[in-house]
Design a protein around this motif. Sequence first.
Motif, PDB file in Angstrom:
ATOM      1  N   ARG A 262      83.869  76.916  32.214  1.00 40.03           N
ATOM      2  CA  ARG A 262      84.155  76.684  30.976  1.00 40.03           C
ATOM      3  C   ARG A 262      83.349  75.308  30.734  1.00 40.03           C
ATOM      4  O   ARG A 262      83.375  74.434  31.422  1.00 40.03           O
ATOM      5  CB  ARG A 262      85.499  76.916  30.657  1.00 40.03           C
ATOM      6  CG  ARG A 262      86.048  78.039  31.123  1.00 40.03           C
ATOM      7  CD  ARG A 262      87.508  77.950  30.660  1.00 40.03           C
ATOM      8  NE  ARG A 262      88.172  79.137  30.947  1.00 40.03           N
ATOM      9  CZ  ARG A 262      89.648  79.356  31.167  1.00 40.03           C
ATOM     10  NH1 ARG A 262      90.209  78.561  30.235  1.00 40.03           N
ATOM     11  NH2 ARG A 262      90.057  80.625  31.678  1.00 40.03           N
ATOM     12  N   LYS A 263      82.936  75.414  29.145  1.00 39.14           N
ATOM     13  CA  LYS A 263      82.413  74.146  28.816  1.00 39.14           C
ATOM     14  C   LYS A 263      83.682  72.731  29.025  1.00 39.14           C
ATOM     15  O   LYS A 263      84.722  73.185  28.580  1.00 39.14           O
ATOM     16  CB  LYS A 263      82.268  74.300  27.348  1.00 39.14           C
ATOM     17  CG  LYS A 263      81.654  72.986  26.561  1.00 39.14           C
ATOM     18  CD  LYS A 263      81.399  73.367  25.273  1.00 39.14           C
ATOM     19  CE  LYS A 263      80.865  71.847  24.587  1.00 39.14           C
ATOM     20  NZ  LYS A 263      80.950  72.497  22.991  1.00 39.14           N
ATOM     21  N   ASP A 264      83.124  71.828  29.477  1.00 38.27           N
ATOM     22  CA  ASP A 264      83.903  70.450  29.610  1.00 38.27           C
ATOM     23  C   ASP A 264      85.289  70.875  30.371  1.00 38.27           C
ATOM     24  O   ASP A 264      86.283  70.278  30.194  1.00 38.27           O
ATOM     25  CB  ASP A 264      84.411  69.957  28.156  1.00 38.27           C
ATOM     26  CG  ASP A 264      83.302  69.761  27.421  1.00 38.27           C
ATOM     27  OD1 ASP A 264      82.367  69.206  27.812  1.00 38.27           O
ATOM     28  OD2 ASP A 264      83.435  69.901  26.043  1.00 38.27           O
ATOM     29  N   ALA A 265      85.048  71.713  31.437  1.00 34.72           N
ATOM     30  CA  ALA A 265      86.289  71.877  32.283  1.00 34.72           C
ATOM     31  C   ALA A 265      86.663  70.868  33.071  1.00 34.72           C
ATOM     32  O   ALA A 265      88.032  70.723  32.883  1.00 34.72           O
ATOM     33  CB  ALA A 265      85.828  72.981  33.411  1.00 34.72           C
ATOM     34  N   LEU A 266      85.966  69.948  33.322  1.00 32.17           N
ATOM     35  CA  LEU A 266      86.400  69.026  33.975  1.00 32.17           C
ATOM     36  C   LEU A 266      87.278  67.722  33.332  1.00 32.17           C
ATOM     37  O   LEU A 266      88.313  67.267  33.439  1.00 32.17           O
ATOM     38  CB  LEU A 266      85.466  68.069  34.950  1.00 32.17           C
ATOM     39  CG  LEU A 266      84.507  68.840  35.981  1.00 32.17           C
ATOM     40  CD1 LEU A 266      83.640  67.933  36.626  1.00 32.17           C
ATOM     41  CD2 LEU A 266      85.692  69.045  36.990  1.00 32.17           C
ATOM     42  N   ALA A 267      86.849  67.677  32.122  1.00 29.83           N
ATOM     43  CA  ALA A 267      87.514  66.673  31.218  1.00 29.83           C
ATOM     44  C   ALA A 267      88.781  67.504  30.859  1.00 29.83           C
ATOM     45  O   ALA A 267      89.788  66.466  30.783  1.00 29.83           O
ATOM     46  CB  ALA A 267      86.421  66.487  29.724  1.00 29.83           C
ATOM     47  N   ALA A 268      88.820  68.665  30.579  1.00 31.06           N
ATOM     48  CA  ALA A 268      90.239  69.517  30.070  1.00 31.06           C
ATOM     49  C   ALA A 268      91.199  69.104  31.693  1.00 31.06           C
ATOM     50  O   ALA A 268      92.187  69.146  31.229  1.00 31.06           O
ATOM     51  CB  ALA A 268      89.902  70.845  29.967  1.00 31.06           C
ATOM     52  N   LEU A 443      87.469  65.697  23.827  1.00 31.68           N
ATOM     53  CA  LEU A 443      87.670  67.021  23.733  1.00 31.68           C
ATOM     54  C   LEU A 443      87.702  67.682  22.491  1.00 31.68           C
ATOM     55  O   LEU A 443      87.005  68.609  22.207  1.00 31.68           O
ATOM     56  CB  LEU A 443      88.773  67.490  24.666  1.00 31.68           C
ATOM     57  CG  LEU A 443      88.811  67.413  26.161  1.00 31.68           C
ATOM     58  CD1 LEU A 443      90.270  67.497  26.873  1.00 31.68           C
ATOM     59  CD2 LEU A 443      87.849  68.446  26.775  1.00 31.68           C
ATOM     60  N   GLN A 444      88.418  66.928  21.438  1.00 30.50           N
ATOM     61  CA  GLN A 444      88.241  67.534  20.107  1.00 30.50           C
ATOM     62  C   GLN A 444      87.228  67.515  19.351  1.00 30.50           C
ATOM     63  O   GLN A 444      86.669  68.340  18.723  1.00 30.50           O
ATOM     64  CB  GLN A 444      89.502  66.642  19.196  1.00 30.50           C
ATOM     65  CG  GLN A 444      89.722  67.294  17.836  1.00 30.50           C
ATOM     66  CD  GLN A 444      90.849  66.421  17.164  1.00 30.50           C
ATOM     67  OE1 GLN A 444      91.342  65.334  17.717  1.00 30.50           O
ATOM     68  NE2 GLN A 444      91.401  67.100  16.087  1.00 30.50           N
TER      69      GLN A 444
END
Length: 457
Positions: A262-268, A443-444
């Motif tokens: 998924r997009k930006d998984a590590l940041a999530a 993330l937002q």
Amino acid sequence: MNSPETAIKTSEDETIAPETSWRDGLAVYLQRRVLIVLFLGFSSGLPLALSGSTLLIWMRESGVDLGTIGLFALVGTPYTLKFLWAPLVDALHLPFFTRAFGRRRGWLVCSQILLIASILLLALTDPARSPLFVALGALLVAAMSSTQDIVVDAFRVESLPESEQAAGMAAYVAAYRIGMLVSTAGALFLVSAYEGTGTTRLSAWMWGYVTMAALVLIGTATALVATEPEQSVRAEAATSTETAFVRVARAAGGAFSEFLVRKDALAALAFVVLFKFTDAFSGTMTAPFVIDLGFSRNDYAAIVKGVGLAATLIGGFAGGFVARRYSLAASLWIGGTLQAIANLSFSWLALVGVNHWALVLAITAENFTSAIGTVIFVAYLSALCRNPLHTATQYALLTALAAVGRTYLSSGAGFVAKATGWPLFFAICVAVAVPSFILLAWLQRRGHFAALGPVKV
């Protein structure tokens, strides 16, 4: 266990087998709908404090120093590593239990039996003489409790239709807090009552823990009355011809790969770790703080957990209102800000000293805002889990990461409090929320929360 082929439709979301016994009828009634989830929430909340805040009070009364008490946050390691064995829960069949009760319920009953045994072992330890054995007993309790959590989380997500996920989540969070109240305030009152009969302090603590072990049977009875979620039945049927190794590999590989692409998984994932860290860092030392300030064990039980429960339940409704009124991202901003600022109420209490009304106000603020943040956070985690083949593993991964703050990042809280003093310590607890706000803003801006779609709370 009823198969999809032999079940007949009774309502939009409910099935019941033609052979209706008293147990089937009771299960159908309870699964309208959230009572099963409610009682399982109680069972999940009960053991957490037995290896956490309640145990820390027992240790402090036994003369264990603050540094060692702070290190005891590490016994929560199973809560952060449970995703490692969650694929086994998703895929493996337990001898006797799976055949007798089904895929989810079999694991649930087995984990609860082992949990009872672990609490009884912890009850037989002595913090003053053998903190190492206390740590090992608490580690076993945490391991069995986290395994139960894996199954309950999957059961909750799979058993309720979308229209009832909101009610189920609210019931789960409220019952979880009630379970924690019973194992904190309830356990402390029980210990005082046992001491009042003339028994020694060590024996009083032992019988308090034995009583808590018996209360786990509430969850066991609920699991026996419940029926296997239809999503679990279908997932089991789809993989019935595969070997155990293939099922485990599919559950593990599919859950992690599906999430990580998924997009930006590590940041999530980093955001999941840090969002509740401000609560975890202060919560690790709340019990020793209240005792050190000069309040009694019963003060802690009555005010911290009694008043705290009422504030928590109201905060849960408030969190639901916020999440319905605002977007998920905006709700996380509101919940995160409130739960961070609430730590200043403890700084104020440290300056005021032993004042029961000040303690009531501080505890009310902390529990109210923490509940708002928790309801919104659980909604976010639930929104990230969509595949019934991987529900247990993915949710376990997310909640395990959320426990990193409570377990590892908070393990030095005792040394920080010892070095800075209580007023400054709780101010530091506010500052540790800043990294989560930075990730939330990033993330937002990247559209992460919008991509999840509307989240019903």
